[in-house]
Design an enzyme around this catalytic site. Structure first.
Site, PDB file in Angstrom:
ATOM      1  N   SER A  18     -35.008 -45.513  10.138  1.00 18.10           N
ATOM      2  CA  SER A  18     -35.402 -45.183  11.510  1.00 18.10           C
ATOM      3  C   SER A  18     -34.505 -45.945  12.464  1.00 18.10           C
ATOM      4  CB  SER A  18     -36.859 -45.546  11.749  1.00 18.10           C
ATOM      5  OG  SER A  18     -36.959 -46.868  12.243  1.00 18.10           O
ATOM      6  N   SER A  19     -34.618 -45.599  13.745  1.00 22.35           N
ATOM      7  CA  SER A  19     -33.731 -46.198  14.745  1.00 22.35           C
ATOM      8  C   SER A  19     -34.007 -47.697  14.928  1.00 22.35           C
ATOM      9  CB  SER A  19     -33.871 -45.464  16.076  1.00 22.35           C
ATOM     10  OG  SER A  19     -35.221 -45.442  16.470  1.00 22.35           O
TER      11      SER A  19
ATOM     12  N   TYR B 192     -40.107 -54.342   8.710  1.00 22.73           N
ATOM     13  CA  TYR B 192     -39.829 -52.949   8.360  1.00 22.73           C
ATOM     14  C   TYR B 192     -38.318 -52.688   8.408  1.00 22.73           C
ATOM     15  CZ  TYR B 192     -39.972 -47.845   8.951  1.00 22.73           C
ATOM     16  OH  TYR B 192     -39.779 -46.494   8.820  1.00 22.73           O
TER      17      TYR B 192
END
Ligand code: GDP
Length: 323
Positions: free
Chosen positions: A112-113, A141
């Site tokens: 993800s970004s 994360y």
């Protein structure tokens, strides 16, 4: 461009098929001439290395999309750092390693970004990775996801296999989390606008100043881009997946009210945080391959609101507490 991987007749394992992205991938892959493999969590725990090796060697997929992850908002990341770091590291390592053992030809890993440094240049190019400190609230994360993309790169370098990674921007759409305690801004504002309309409220509460800018991509566009990359991309670097356009939160709120058909006025709540001022991906690498999203923001919100209404009616989304 030349196709690098033909899906025709292939067995494609979508890990995480119950999630928002995984379920969109299953919908999108249904339009390809391939066999989709999925497994229920009750049958296979991705944290169980031996189980993952066994399942993959028995089912022999040709391709794997790793869309399973432990995800959650700021609060969850802050309270359960071990879960976010350990579970993501273990699940992705188990799947990637087992895929290699079973001679899976193509693997697509999803991040993800949030893997990018907190102060990355805008729009964020792929090579901003590891150039600065991460956003502390989701570093657990992010560190796991960075390890996952590096593991794919390492398999490519050491063994020459076609294991690639994609980093999607903020996604929204059917299957999103509409629980206001953990949801992102699109489902939160959709639900709040819907409730305001239903109860005749005069204002819609929007957190922060309304000035931050965010990029959004409908999950069906994301799934389309991911299948496109599966077929057409075999590069060494990860690829950003986004719409290439961002909007202010204030504009998003106004568009949402219009999509929902709610006449409330926007009211900003300065006691809530703005978060990072801007988060836009540089999608030139993806767009150079010829891919483009199909949904406008408004069109995507309309499609999602139709899905939302259908699920509210069926009692699958319930109302109660709101903030
Ligand atoms: P972020 O992209 O990681 O900051 O995550 P969010 O999607 O949760 O928030 C994006 C922006 O929307 C932030 O500036 C929030 O303050 C703003 N925002 C406005 N109203 C809401 C809301 O009701 N819920 C959430 N989650 N964000 C909101």
């Amino acid at each position: 461009m030349d196709q690098t991987f033909d899906l025709k007749g292939k067995r494609v394992f979508v890990a995480g098929h119950r999630g928002m992205v995984g379920s969109a991938l299953v919908r999108r892959l249904a339009g390809e001439d391939c066999e989709i493999l999925t497994v229920a969590r009750s049958e296979l725990d991705l944290l169980d290395q031996a189980g993952v090796r066994r399942w993959i060697s028995e089912h022999r997929p040709d391709a794997v999309v790793m869309a399973a992850a432990k995800v959650g908002g700021i609060l969850a990341n802050d309270r359960f750092p071990v879960d976010f770091l350990y579970e993501n590291l273990a699940m992705q390592t188990n799947v990637i390693e087992a895929a290699f053992r079973s001679e899976v030809q193509k693997l697509l890993f999803l991040g993800s970004s949030c893997i990018y440094p907190k102060l990355a240049p805008q729009p964020i190019p792929e090579d901003a990775l590891l150039t600065g400190p991460l956003e502390p609230t989701n570093e657990w994360y992010a560190v796991a996801k960075i390890a996952g993309l590096k593991l794919c790169q390492a398999y490519q370098r050491q063994y020459g296999v076609d294991y690639i990674s994609a980093m999607p921007t903020n996604l929204y759409g059917p299957g999103d989390n509409f629980d206001l305690n953990g949801s992102h801004v699109v489902p939160a504002l959709m639900r709040k606008s819907h409730e305001a309309k239903r109860t005749g409220q005069k204002t819609l509460q929007v957190w922060g100043s309304g000035r931050p800018m965010r990029e959004f991509l409908h999950v069906d566009d994301a799934a389309d881009a991911l299948v496109w990359l599966l077929k057409n991309y075999a590069g060494d670097s990860h690829v950003n997946v986004g719409s290439g356009q961002d909007v202010t939160i204030a504009d998003l709120a106004r568009t949402m009210l219009s999509v929902v058909g709610c006449e409330a006025a926007v009211a900003f709540d300065p006691t809530k945080p703005d978060g990072t001022p801007r988060k836009l991906m540089d999608v030139s690498r993806l767009f150079a391959t010829g891919w483009r999203p199909k949904y406008s923001l408004r069109g995507g919100l309309e499609q999602t609101y139709a899905w939302f209404l259908d699920h509210v009616e069926k009692g699958q989304i319930r109302f109660g507490q709101s903030r």
